[in-house]
Motif scaffolding. Sequence first.
Motif, mmCIF file in Angstrom:
data_model
loop_
_atom_site.group_PDB
_atom_site.id
_atom_site.type_symbol
_atom_site.label_atom_id
_atom_site.label_comp_id
_atom_site.label_asym_id
_atom_site.label_seq_id
_atom_site.Cartn_x
_atom_site.Cartn_y
_atom_site.Cartn_z
ATOM 1 N N SER A 152 -3.841 6.926 2.009
ATOM 2 C CA SER A 152 -2.951 6.096 2.828
ATOM 3 C C SER A 152 -2.875 4.670 2.299
ATOM 4 C CB SER A 152 -3.439 6.083 4.279
ATOM 5 O OG SER A 152 -3.497 7.395 4.807
ATOM 6 N N MET A 153 -4.020 4.130 1.850
ATOM 7 C CA MET A 153 -4.038 2.784 1.295
ATOM 8 C C MET A 153 -3.109 2.677 0.091
ATOM 9 S SD MET A 153 -6.050 0.556 2.867
ATOM 10 C CE MET A 153 -6.500 -0.561 1.556
ATOM 11 N N ASN A 154 -3.171 3.659 -0.787
ATOM 12 C CA ASN A 154 -2.362 3.600 -2.006
ATOM 13 C C ASN A 154 -0.903 3.943 -1.742
ATOM 14 O OD1 ASN A 154 -4.057 3.191 -4.677
ATOM 15 N ND2 ASN A 154 -5.341 4.291 -3.217
ATOM 16 N N LEU A 155 -0.637 4.744 -0.717
ATOM 17 C CA LEU A 155 0.746 4.986 -0.325
ATOM 18 C C LEU A 155 1.389 3.678 0.145
ATOM 19 C CD1 LEU A 155 2.776 7.310 -0.117
ATOM 20 C CD2 LEU A 155 2.081 7.595 2.273
ATOM 21 N N GLY A 156 0.617 2.878 0.886
ATOM 22 C CA GLY A 156 1.097 1.563 1.289
ATOM 23 C C GLY A 156 1.308 0.645 0.103
ATOM 24 N N THR A 157 0.429 0.740 -0.903
ATOM 25 C CA THR A 157 0.577 -0.068 -2.110
ATOM 26 C C THR A 157 1.874 0.266 -2.840
ATOM 27 O OG1 THR A 157 -1.833 -0.223 -2.377
ATOM 28 C CG2 THR A 157 -0.481 -0.655 -4.319
ATOM 29 N N ILE A 158 2.179 1.551 -2.932
ATOM 30 C CA ILE A 158 3.417 1.974 -3.590
ATOM 31 C C ILE A 158 4.630 1.415 -2.852
ATOM 32 C CG2 ILE A 158 4.864 3.969 -4.158
ATOM 33 C CD1 ILE A 158 2.307 5.567 -4.582
ATOM 34 N N MET A 159 4.613 1.494 -1.526
ATOM 35 C CA MET A 159 5.725 0.970 -0.735
ATOM 36 C C MET A 159 5.877 -0.535 -0.951
ATOM 37 S SD MET A 159 7.130 3.496 0.858
ATOM 38 C CE MET A 159 8.041 2.686 2.171
ATOM 39 N N ALA A 160 4.748 -1.240 -1.027
ATOM 40 C CA ALA A 160 4.807 -2.686 -1.218
ATOM 41 C C ALA A 160 5.371 -3.040 -2.588
ATOM 42 C CB ALA A 160 3.412 -3.291 -1.047
ATOM 43 N N LEU A 161 4.916 -2.334 -3.637
ATOM 44 C CA LEU A 161 5.358 -2.649 -4.988
ATOM 45 C C LEU A 161 6.814 -2.285 -5.229
ATOM 46 C CD1 LEU A 161 2.223 -1.533 -7.043
ATOM 47 C CD2 LEU A 161 3.035 -3.860 -6.720
#
Length: 462
Positions: free
Chosen positions: A98-107
């Motif tokens: 979930s943390m990295n899914l959020g990172t992808i959305m942010a980038l």
Amino acid sequence: MLITFFLDCYGSQGLCFLSTSVVLYSFKSSHCQNATNNKACSAPQFQIIIVYFSFYLVALAQGGHKPCVQAFGADQFDEQDLRECEAKSSFFNWWYFSMNLGTIMALLVLCYIQDNLSWGLGFGIPCIVMCLALITFLLGTRTYRFRVRSDERNPFVRIGRVFLNATTQTAISKEEEARGILPYQSSEQFKFLNKALLAPDGSKEYGKVCTVTEIEEAKAVLRLVPIWTTCLGYAIVSPQSSTFFTEQGLTMDRSITSSLQIPAASLQSLIAIGIVVFIPLYDRILVPIARAMSKKPSGMSMLSRIGTGIVLSVLSMIIAALVERERLKTVAEYGLVDKANATVPMSVWWLLPQYLLFGIADVFTMVGLQEFFYDQVQNELKSIGPALYLSIFGIGNFLSSFLISVVEKATSGPGRDGWFSDNFNRTHVDYFYWLLAGISASAFAVYLYTAKSYIYNRRNTL
């Protein structure tokens, strides 16, 4: 839970202040577009203070939120129940997913909004999302499990007392130990702590200072130190993905179509994509296979998982060194050595393997470290365990910067270029990658020895 709640509030407030400061500045800049006095149109001091205050508030929230929310989430599982024990191991996987899914959305999404639409909107969206997340967190209050607090003294006091008493006691001779002066012989590791059983006056009365349980707690904490230290090699390698990898990509052909070019900074999303893709494969395919073979709820032991990721990070550095050598060869062939801003005729997708390997390595080592440090500390220190894991990467970033400074000073000199240069086409970052691979491999060798001798502090730990 209260700590998590307040930290979420701090994060939401920080994003709110940041959004407000950006909106206020946009209003001011719209009135200053035709102005000739640049000084009059500069941001006021109060607004600058708000921006920095927002940054520090978000950083404070992040620094406290990550270890607390991991520990709080893992506390919802019953370690005595086999099915919940398996689910707890999966929790760390899906939390990191979930943390990295959020990172992808942010980038990919927020960066586009900030660059093409509005910075205020780019900061406002995560602020709203944080508020919704906080409301969702509070709605589940009645369903959460809470650990029963122990009536014993503070764990820091208990552990500190063991070390203090063990170091202040007079040395016990081998003859005295053989006669039973130290009756507690159940653990061969860190035997010097057994002296904490002796009374402070030097008499041979036991139980007056520290109990056997307290000594075991102190030994459990001390056993974490070698694991923490040997994982620094992995932490030194980790920052390269957001620094030198990005600089490599900046010089290469990043065209997707004739009119579309991928930003160099967005290449970091490849790591998060690798994590998001690999975690479901790991959790749903590899873990059940390993569980059937090893008969362990987690599939493989936590230390084995950490070690696997370290090996993959070494392999990633080796691949990065080979790709960089090929890039420098292409630079020389096309005469681009002194053309710092020229695009090297080499596709940026050459970097894909090293980015993806970094992501897969994180699934093993990062998640493994989270679970390991949570599981191996005392019940009263559950939030301290994830903080210890985070401190590895904090120290690793400092060591990486220090290593770059030392290498730059050692390899450069009057009239000659070192391994690093403002012109990336004149660097030898491939040498640095080989150095990092060697450091990480050496740390892994020590890690293997440490992991083999490690004694888990719970019998049900796998």
